[in-house]
Motif scaffolding. Structure first.
Motif, PDB file in Angstrom:
ATOM      1  N   ALA A  42      -6.631 -17.761 -10.938  1.00  0.00           N
ATOM      2  CA  ALA A  42      -6.086 -17.473  -9.611  1.00  0.00           C
ATOM      3  C   ALA A  42      -7.178 -17.134  -8.617  1.00  0.00           C
ATOM      4  N   VAL A  43      -6.921 -17.492  -7.367  1.00  0.00           N
ATOM      5  CA  VAL A  43      -7.694 -16.994  -6.233  1.00  0.00           C
ATOM      6  C   VAL A  43      -6.722 -16.190  -5.379  1.00  0.00           C
ATOM      7  N   VAL A  44      -7.240 -15.211  -4.670  1.00  0.00           N
ATOM      8  CA  VAL A  44      -6.409 -14.346  -3.841  1.00  0.00           C
ATOM      9  C   VAL A  44      -6.556 -14.750  -2.391  1.00  0.00           C
ATOM     10  N   ARG A  45      -5.441 -15.104  -1.777  1.00  0.00           N
ATOM     11  CA  ARG A  45      -5.397 -15.449  -0.347  1.00  0.00           C
ATOM     12  C   ARG A  45      -6.535 -16.376   0.071  1.00  0.00           C
ATOM     13  N   ARG A  46      -6.651 -17.485  -0.600  1.00  0.00           N
ATOM     14  CA  ARG A  46      -7.665 -18.513  -0.291  1.00  0.00           C
ATOM     15  C   ARG A  46      -9.095 -18.000  -0.394  1.00  0.00           C
ATOM     16  N   GLY A  47      -9.306 -16.981  -1.207  1.00  0.00           N
ATOM     17  CA  GLY A  47     -10.654 -16.455  -1.410  1.00  0.00           C
ATOM     18  C   GLY A  47     -11.510 -17.419  -2.210  1.00  0.00           C
ATOM     19  N   ARG A  48     -12.769 -17.057  -2.392  1.00  0.00           N
ATOM     20  CA  ARG A  48     -13.694 -17.908  -3.142  1.00  0.00           C
ATOM     21  C   ARG A  48     -13.860 -17.452  -4.582  1.00  0.00           C
ATOM     22  N   VAL A  77       8.484  -4.606 -11.763  1.00  0.00           N
ATOM     23  CA  VAL A  77       9.716  -3.855 -11.514  1.00  0.00           C
ATOM     24  C   VAL A  77      10.771  -4.225 -12.557  1.00  0.00           C
ATOM     25  N   ALA A  78      11.561  -3.249 -12.957  1.00  0.00           N
ATOM     26  CA  ALA A  78      12.697  -3.458 -13.860  1.00  0.00           C
ATOM     27  C   ALA A  78      12.291  -4.130 -15.170  1.00  0.00           C
ATOM     28  N   GLY A  79      11.093  -3.841 -15.655  1.00  0.00           N
ATOM     29  CA  GLY A  79      10.639  -4.381 -16.919  1.00  0.00           C
ATOM     30  C   GLY A  79      10.192  -5.824 -16.888  1.00  0.00           C
ATOM     31  N   GLU A  80      10.206  -6.447 -15.730  1.00  0.00           N
ATOM     32  CA  GLU A  80       9.756  -7.837 -15.617  1.00  0.00           C
ATOM     33  C   GLU A  80       8.234  -7.899 -15.762  1.00  0.00           C
ATOM     34  N   GLU A  81       7.763  -8.951 -16.393  1.00  0.00           N
ATOM     35  CA  GLU A  81       6.333  -9.206 -16.483  1.00  0.00           C
ATOM     36  C   GLU A  81       5.964 -10.296 -15.492  1.00  0.00           C
ATOM     37  N   VAL A  82       4.860 -10.073 -14.798  1.00  0.00           N
ATOM     38  CA  VAL A  82       4.383 -11.035 -13.809  1.00  0.00           C
ATOM     39  C   VAL A  82       2.864 -11.182 -13.960  1.00  0.00           C
ATOM     40  N   PRO A  83       2.303 -12.279 -13.472  1.00  0.00           N
ATOM     41  CA  PRO A  83       0.857 -12.457 -13.538  1.00  0.00           C
ATOM     42  C   PRO A  83       0.132 -11.400 -12.706  1.00  0.00           C
ATOM     43  N   GLU A  84      -0.978 -10.926 -13.255  1.00  0.00           N
ATOM     44  CA  GLU A  84      -1.852 -10.018 -12.521  1.00  0.00           C
ATOM     45  C   GLU A  84      -3.289 -10.397 -12.834  1.00  0.00           C
ATOM     46  N   LEU A  85      -4.193  -9.975 -11.985  1.00  0.00           N
ATOM     47  CA  LEU A  85      -5.600 -10.286 -12.188  1.00  0.00           C
ATOM     48  C   LEU A  85      -6.125  -9.461 -13.357  1.00  0.00           C
ATOM     49  N   LEU A  86      -6.871 -10.084 -14.239  1.00  0.00           N
ATOM     50  CA  LEU A  86      -7.388  -9.414 -15.426  1.00  0.00           C
ATOM     51  C   LEU A  86      -8.280  -8.238 -15.050  1.00  0.00           C
ATOM     52  N   CYS A  87      -8.981  -8.334 -13.942  1.00  0.00           N
ATOM     53  CA  CYS A  87      -9.879  -7.261 -13.492  1.00  0.00           C
ATOM     54  C   CYS A  87      -9.122  -6.126 -12.809  1.00  0.00           C
ATOM     55  N   HIS A  88      -7.833  -6.306 -12.599  1.00  0.00           N
ATOM     56  CA  HIS A  88      -6.965  -5.325 -11.937  1.00  0.00           C
ATOM     57  C   HIS A  88      -7.353  -5.054 -10.494  1.00  0.00           C
ATOM     58  N   THR A  89      -7.980  -6.015  -9.855  1.00  0.00           N
ATOM     59  CA  THR A  89      -8.228  -5.902  -8.425  1.00  0.00           C
ATOM     60  C   THR A  89      -6.870  -5.792  -7.740  1.00  0.00           C
ATOM     61  N   ILE A 134      -3.734  -5.945  -5.246  1.00  0.00           N
ATOM     62  CA  ILE A 134      -3.112  -6.802  -4.236  1.00  0.00           C
ATOM     63  C   ILE A 134      -1.965  -5.983  -3.686  1.00  0.00           C
ATOM     64  N   ALA A 135      -2.091  -5.497  -2.480  1.00  0.00           N
ATOM     65  CA  ALA A 135      -1.125  -4.569  -1.904  1.00  0.00           C
ATOM     66  C   ALA A 135       0.299  -5.096  -2.024  1.00  0.00           C
ATOM     67  N   GLY A 136       1.151  -4.333  -2.681  1.00  0.00           N
ATOM     68  CA  GLY A 136       2.562  -4.655  -2.771  1.00  0.00           C
ATOM     69  C   GLY A 136       2.908  -5.800  -3.694  1.00  0.00           C
ATOM     70  N   TRP A 137       1.957  -6.288  -4.456  1.00  0.00           N
ATOM     71  CA  TRP A 137       2.126  -7.452  -5.318  1.00  0.00           C
ATOM     72  C   TRP A 137       2.907  -8.534  -4.597  1.00  0.00           C
ATOM     73  N   ASP A 138       2.246  -9.129  -3.655  1.00  0.00           N
ATOM     74  CA  ASP A 138       2.809 -10.244  -2.902  1.00  0.00           C
ATOM     75  C   ASP A 138       2.678 -11.499  -3.759  1.00  0.00           C
ATOM     76  N   PRO A 139       3.792 -12.086  -4.213  1.00  0.00           N
ATOM     77  CA  PRO A 139       3.701 -13.242  -5.096  1.00  0.00           C
ATOM     78  C   PRO A 139       3.057 -14.465  -4.455  1.00  0.00           C
ATOM     79  N   THR A 140       2.981 -14.486  -3.142  1.00  0.00           N
ATOM     80  CA  THR A 140       2.338 -15.620  -2.479  1.00  0.00           C
ATOM     81  C   THR A 140       0.835 -15.407  -2.300  1.00  0.00           C
ATOM     82  N   ALA A 141       0.331 -14.226  -2.666  1.00  0.00           N
ATOM     83  CA  ALA A 141      -1.092 -13.942  -2.503  1.00  0.00           C
ATOM     84  C   ALA A 141      -1.944 -14.653  -3.550  1.00  0.00           C
ATOM     85  N   LEU A 142      -1.385 -14.914  -4.728  1.00  0.00           N
ATOM     86  CA  LEU A 142      -2.134 -15.583  -5.788  1.00  0.00           C
ATOM     87  C   LEU A 142      -1.905 -17.080  -5.727  1.00  0.00           C
ATOM     88  N   GLU A 143      -2.996 -17.816  -5.720  1.00  0.00           N
ATOM     89  CA  GLU A 143      -2.915 -19.273  -5.716  1.00  0.00           C
ATOM     90  C   GLU A 143      -3.517 -19.786  -7.018  1.00  0.00           C
TER      91      GLU A 143
END
Length: 92
Positions: free
Chosen positions: A22-28, A39-51, A53-62
């Motif tokens: 993943a890249v974050v918001r068209r980053g390099r 939320v509610a026990g759902e699993e979602v993709p996250e950055l391995l480095c745990h950088t 992303i405010a509010g876990w915006d699902p559109t922030a990861l490309e």
């Protein structure tokens, strides 16, 4: 209450294939992705480095198949870190 299951499932599907990073918001910087609790026990993709992303915006990861360049992700993966600092504002 909004059902977040379909949103979580679609993001898991987007990043679930081997070799998808993943890249974050068209980053390099390219990050490795893992699944994390949301939320509610759902699993979602996250950055391995745990950088953060405010509010876990699902559109922030490309998704990308480019090689991981994040030094923190590379350390967590047990691989070699980049040999030099990636410049923030260009070479000069």
């Amino acid at each position: 209450m909004t059902d977040i299951g379909p949103l979580a499932a679609s993001t898991r599907a987007t990043f679930g294939a081997p070799g998808v990073h993943a890249v974050v918001r068209r980053g390099r910087t390219v990050h490795a992705v893992s699944l994390g609790q949301w939320v509610a026990g759902e699993e979602v993709p996250e950055l391995l480095c745990h950088t953060g992303i405010a509010g876990w915006d699902p559109t922030a990861l490309e998704p990308t198949r480019a090689d991981v360049t994040c030094a923190r992700c590379l350390r967590r993966l047990g691989g070699p870190a980049p040999s030099r600092q990636i410049p923030l504002f260009g070479e000069g």
